[in-house]
Write an enzyme that holds these catalytic residues in place. Structure first.
Site, PDB file in Angstrom:
ATOM      1  N   CYS A 120       0.859  -1.184   0.000  1.00  0.00           N
ATOM      2  CA  CYS A 120       0.000   0.000   0.000  1.00  0.00           C
ATOM      3  C   CYS A 120       0.892   1.229   0.000  1.00  0.00           C
ATOM      4  O   CYS A 120       2.093   1.134   0.223  1.00  0.00           O
ATOM      5  CB  CYS A 120      -0.919   0.014   1.216  1.00  0.00           C
ATOM      6  SG  CYS A 120      -2.289   1.197   1.019  1.00  0.00           S
ATOM      7  N   LYS A 196     -12.735  -4.914   1.764  1.00  0.00           N
ATOM      8  CA  LYS A 196     -12.127  -4.146   2.855  1.00  0.00           C
ATOM      9  C   LYS A 196     -13.003  -2.938   3.136  1.00  0.00           C
ATOM     10  O   LYS A 196     -13.188  -2.078   2.272  1.00  0.00           O
ATOM     11  CB  LYS A 196     -10.724  -3.709   2.458  1.00  0.00           C
ATOM     12  CG  LYS A 196     -10.066  -2.819   3.497  1.00  0.00           C
ATOM     13  CD  LYS A 196      -8.591  -2.616   3.227  1.00  0.00           C
ATOM     14  CE  LYS A 196      -7.992  -1.661   4.239  1.00  0.00           C
ATOM     15  NZ  LYS A 196      -6.568  -1.444   4.037  1.00  0.00           N
ATOM     16  N   ARG A 206      -3.461   2.715  12.225  1.00  0.00           N
ATOM     17  CA  ARG A 206      -3.044   3.939  11.517  1.00  0.00           C
ATOM     18  C   ARG A 206      -2.074   4.751  12.348  1.00  0.00           C
ATOM     19  O   ARG A 206      -1.147   5.360  11.806  1.00  0.00           O
ATOM     20  CB  ARG A 206      -4.274   4.767  11.138  1.00  0.00           C
ATOM     21  CG  ARG A 206      -5.008   4.115   9.994  1.00  0.00           C
ATOM     22  CD  ARG A 206      -6.146   4.954   9.486  1.00  0.00           C
ATOM     23  NE  ARG A 206      -6.982   4.149   8.612  1.00  0.00           N
ATOM     24  CZ  ARG A 206      -8.206   4.487   8.226  1.00  0.00           C
ATOM     25  NH1 ARG A 206      -8.732   5.639   8.648  1.00  0.00           N
ATOM     26  NH2 ARG A 206      -8.889   3.698   7.439  1.00  0.00           N
ATOM     27  N   LYS A 251     -12.215  -8.049   5.603  1.00  0.00           N
ATOM     28  CA  LYS A 251     -11.609  -7.258   6.679  1.00  0.00           C
ATOM     29  C   LYS A 251     -12.489  -6.072   7.014  1.00  0.00           C
ATOM     30  O   LYS A 251     -12.972  -5.444   6.068  1.00  0.00           O
ATOM     31  CB  LYS A 251     -10.241  -6.799   6.188  1.00  0.00           C
ATOM     32  CG  LYS A 251      -9.531  -5.829   7.062  1.00  0.00           C
ATOM     33  CD  LYS A 251      -8.272  -5.340   6.393  1.00  0.00           C
ATOM     34  CE  LYS A 251      -7.657  -4.283   7.265  1.00  0.00           C
ATOM     35  NZ  LYS A 251      -6.687  -3.478   6.600  1.00  0.00           N
TER      36      LYS A 251
HETATM   37  C1  PBG Z   1      -3.085  -0.096   4.783  1.00  0.00           C
HETATM   38  C2  PBG Z   1      -3.670  -1.018   5.775  1.00  0.00           C
HETATM   39  C3  PBG Z   1      -4.518  -0.757   6.863  1.00  0.00           C
HETATM   40  C4  PBG Z   1      -4.671  -1.946   7.554  1.00  0.00           C
HETATM   41  C5  PBG Z   1      -3.962  -2.928   6.862  1.00  0.00           C
HETATM   42  N1  PBG Z   1      -3.363  -2.336   5.767  1.00  0.00           N
HETATM   43  C6  PBG Z   1      -5.084   0.537   7.325  1.00  0.00           C
HETATM   44  C7  PBG Z   1      -6.151   1.193   6.563  1.00  0.00           C
HETATM   45  O1  PBG Z   1      -6.575   0.721   5.521  1.00  0.00           O
HETATM   46  O2  PBG Z   1      -6.554   2.247   6.994  1.00  0.00           O
HETATM   47  C8  PBG Z   1      -5.449  -2.133   8.820  1.00  0.00           C
HETATM   48  C9  PBG Z   1      -4.921  -3.191   9.733  1.00  0.00           C
HETATM   49  C10 PBG Z   1      -5.383  -3.100  11.148  1.00  0.00           C
HETATM   50  O3  PBG Z   1      -6.171  -2.227  11.544  1.00  0.00           O
HETATM   51  O4  PBG Z   1      -4.928  -3.938  11.920  1.00  0.00           O
HETATM   52  N2  PBG Z   1      -3.932   0.377   3.830  1.00  0.00           N
END
Ligand code: PBG
Length: 333
Positions: A120, A196, A206, A251
């Site tokens: 990401c 997601k 975050r 997720k």
């Molecule tokens: C990056 C990402 C996130 C998570 C995994 N990859 C954060 C988001 O999308 O804001 C969340 C993982 C967690 O909360 O444990 N995009």
């Protein structure tokens, strides 16, 4: 007195029978443990806001991996926290990014470790969005997906066993597949964060990944899914599969078990569920306050994921779950 003929309790009164008929099982190999490697620390430090989780340095990131392998944990999901950010994500795509360094170090100490990298841009962009922003403040989908594919390639070159795009850009799985294949990485699978949701349960992550969006819309609703819509979940999963994803993910976990169960009915590919940071912290707080028994409640969440159809569970509790599984008490009456 009324005498029921059908008595479901007949199947529950005996411990031995309960043990025989139990359907749902879990093994440590089905657990995936998320690990953070950070350029913002000089030595391993507990992550503020995620008690018990650690920001590792790249030279010590193999430690939790070796420990996890000894516990039988099946795989590790690697997240990078870089010291520098920019507006275009070039740092994420570079061959000496913090994630690439970490992969190389893990592979040096633990060549057999199964390493999945989160792919990401959010931690690497100054504004914290998962994609590059256009002039008007919205995310440029196609440009972002092309950079994300380069990030995946850098990870594969460094030795990642699998890549896991978490950005939710349309078409990114197809782009990643194309770029990996063009560079000889046909056998590196893609685990896609497919369904997601724009969830409040990512909060602790975050902060840990230094990736909260701070420009434009300060949330991720423009690309992550609306928890109040279920129509597009199957479409997202289907598209990722068609574009070449090998494993599909739902997720967060517990709040979206219905989506996981639907996905199970529909797809004959391995499904992953992510028990995210907010779920971890919420449970942890409840356990610490004594509101729920850690072992029993945690194992109940694991069973729920498996019952709903997850083949693998990504959880910050992987070590605790492994310990409970090793005790031999589980899946015995
Ligand atoms: C990056 C990402 C996130 C998570 C995994 N990859 C954060 C988001 O999308 O804001 C969340 C993982 C967690 O909360 O444990 N995009």
């Amino acid at each position: 007195m009324f005498k029921p003929v059908i008595r479901p309790r007949r199947m529950r009164v005996n411990k031995g029978l309960r043990n025989i008929i139990r359907e749902v099982t879990l093994e440590t190999r089905q657990l995936i443990y998320p690990i953070f490697v950070s350029e913002l620390v000089n030595e391993p430090k507990e992550i503020p806001g995620m008690p018990g989780q650690i920001h590792w340095t790249s030279d010590r990131i193999h430690e939790p991996v070796l420990q996890g392998m000894r516990a039988g944990i099946g795989g590790f999901l690697l997240f990078g926290v870089p010291a520098k950010k920019d507006g275009v994500g070039s740092i994420a795509a570079s061959d000496d990014s913090i994630v690439c360094k970490a992969i190389k170090n893990i592979k040096k100490h633990a060549p057999e470790a199964y390493i999945i990298t989160d792919v990401c841009l959010c931690s690497y962009l100054t504004h914290g969005h998962c994609g590059i922003l256009c002039e008007n403040g919205s995310v440029d989908n196609d440009l972002s997906a092309s950079v994300i594919a380069k990030v995946a390639l850098a990870h594969a070159k460094a030795g990642a066993d699998m890549v896991a795009p978490s950005d939710m850009m349309d078409g990114r799985v197809g782009q990643i597949r194309e770029v990996l294949d063009a560079n000889g990485f046909e056998n590196v699978p893609i685990m896609s964060y497919s369904a997601k949701y724009a969830s409040a349960f990512y909060g602790p992550f975050r902060a840990a990944a230094d990736s909260a969006p701070i420009e434009g819309e300060t949330d991720r609703k423009g690309y992550q899914m609306d928890p109040a819509v279920k129509r597009d979940a199957m479409l997202e999963l289907e598209l990722d599969l068609a574009e070449g994803a090998d494993i599909l993910m739902v997720k967060p976990g517990l709040p979206f078990l219905d989506i996981l169960a639907r996905a199970r009915d529909r797809f004959e590919v391995p499904l992953a569920v992510y028990q995210v940071s907010g779920e971890y912290c919420m449970l942890k707080a409840a356990f610490e306050a004594g509101y729920a028994d850690q072992e029993k409640a945690l194992m109940e969440t694991m069973i729920s994921f498996r019952r709903a159809g997850a083949d693998m569970i990504i959880t910050y509790f992987a070590f605790e779950v492994a310990e409970y599984l090793h005790s031999g008490k589980y899946f015995n009456a």
